[in-house]
Design a protein around this motif. Structure first.
Motif, short mmCIF file in Angstrom:
data_model
loop_
_atom_site.label_atom_id
_atom_site.label_comp_id
_atom_site.label_asym_id
_atom_site.label_seq_id
_atom_site.Cartn_x
_atom_site.Cartn_y
_atom_site.Cartn_z
N ILE A 97 0.82 -1.21 0.00
CA ILE A 97 0.00 0.00 0.00
C ILE A 97 0.86 1.27 0.00
O ILE A 97 0.66 2.14 -0.85
CB ILE A 97 -1.02 -0.02 1.16
N THR A 100 2.51 1.63 -3.45
CA THR A 100 1.58 2.00 -4.51
C THR A 100 1.16 3.47 -4.38
O THR A 100 1.05 4.18 -5.39
CB THR A 100 0.33 1.09 -4.48
N VAL A 101 0.95 3.92 -3.17
CA VAL A 101 0.61 5.33 -2.94
C VAL A 101 1.77 6.23 -3.39
O VAL A 101 1.57 7.22 -4.10
CB VAL A 101 0.24 5.58 -1.46
N ALA A 123 -4.77 6.84 -5.95
CA ALA A 123 -3.80 6.10 -5.13
C ALA A 123 -4.51 5.10 -4.22
O ALA A 123 -4.06 3.95 -4.09
CB ALA A 123 -2.95 7.07 -4.31
N SER A 127 -4.22 1.05 -4.71
CA SER A 127 -3.74 0.27 -3.57
C SER A 127 -4.70 -0.87 -3.24
O SER A 127 -4.27 -2.00 -3.01
CB SER A 127 -3.57 1.16 -2.34
N ALA A 144 0.47 -6.06 2.92
CA ALA A 144 -0.19 -4.82 2.51
C ALA A 144 0.51 -3.63 3.17
O ALA A 144 0.84 -2.64 2.53
CB ALA A 144 -1.66 -4.84 2.89
#
Length: 149
Positions: A97, A100-101, A123, A127, A144
């Motif tokens: 997470i 990805t953000v 975002a 995620s 995650a």
């Protein structure tokens, strides 16, 4: 500045041909198998062949049509490259997470017209999709969020 050839399509076609060729050559190190009993090299071989074919389909018309000389835009290139590098550096240490953000926020800088709220929503959505697909769906052991390293 006009040119006798469409160098944008020529360069793009050559890059696709090079990428497809690399995939096809790389897949020869694995068992290809057959259509009924696919080996681990089958899918990369087929995808590489399709990418190579699309490269030829982009390249050929570009040889016979006039076009503009391409002008590289460095800001999008550098920010997208930096976002991919940042993702690679963050994903193992902090989880999927945060990586990805970070990827989404840095990549959004490439666009002059990006909006903060849209980027934050994107975002969060990416995620959630990444966790759903990779961690839950495919069972890839990427946490995650990792609280401690």
């Amino acid at each position: 500045m006009r040119s006798a050839r469409d160098y944008t399509d020529i360069i793009g076609g050559l890059l696709l041909i090079a990428g497809g060729t690399w995939f096809m050559l790389y897949s020869t190190g694995y068992n290809i198998g057959s259509l009924r009993r696919m080996g681990p090299g089958y899918f990369p071989m087929v995808i590489g062949g399709l990418v190579l074919l699309f490269g030829v389909l982009v390249l050929l018309p570009g040889l016979f049509r006039a076009g503009q000389l391409p002008r590289p835009e460095w800001r999008p290139f550098l920010t997208i490259s930096a976002s991919i590098l940042l993702f690679a550096l963050i994903v193992e240490r902090f989880g999927l997470i945060p990586a990805t953000v970070a990827l989404t926020l840095v990549a959004a800088v490439a666009d002059n017209q990006s909006r903060v709220l849209r980027t934050v929503i994107l975002a969060a959505a990416l995620s959630a999709v990444a966790v759903g697909v990779f961690t839950q769906g495919l069972g890839i052991p990427i946490p995650a969020i990792r609280w401690s390293y």
